[in-house]
Design a protein around this motif. Structure first.
Motif: not given
Length: 137
Positions: A110-137
């Protein structure tokens, strides 16, 4: 209502629903529902790893979210196996949770799943697509 029906057929959702329904009925008829779920999760893990390798070959970079997705699904599969197939413990008191190695294993998973979900969240918000989404619009 009419638009929903049109979307249902235009996006071919009926195919997915039909396949899922047939597989569910087969699993129920064979009394192997948990085995079907476990093997489908294995298949999804395999698909995610293949996607990550193909993405690495094509773009020459690792997409962390694909790998984290595979590990989340793997941890969920292990959790399901431990809860459904292995765990035969009775939890009459709170101390009984820590008395069994299976229950401790479930807590760790359960702890591993919660940790991996947190890592997934961090990987999404730090991805190039997410970071540069505002600049491309």
């Amino acid at each position: 209502m009419k638009k929903t029906i049109i979307n249902f057929f235009s996006e071919k959702l009926y195919i997915e629903l039909s396949i899922a329904g047939v597989l569910f009925l087969i699993a129920l008829a064979m009394d192997k529902l948990m085995d079907f779920i476990i093997y489908m999760l294995y298949f999804i893990i395999f698909l995610e790893i293949v996607r990550a390798v193909i993405n690495y070959i094509r773009e020459e970079r690792v997409t962390l979210s694909l790998l984290v997705d595979a590990f989340i699904i793997l941890a969920l599969r292990e959790f399901i196996v431990n809860v459904v197939k292995v765990n035969k413990e009775e939890l009459s008191t709170f101390e009984a949770v820590f008395a069994s190695s299976v229950n401790i294993n479930l807590l760790v998973l359960s702890g591993v799943i919660v940790f991996l979900l947190f890592i997934r969240y961090l990987s999404v918000i730090s991805s190039q697509r997410y970071l540069f989404k505002d600049k491309s619009e």
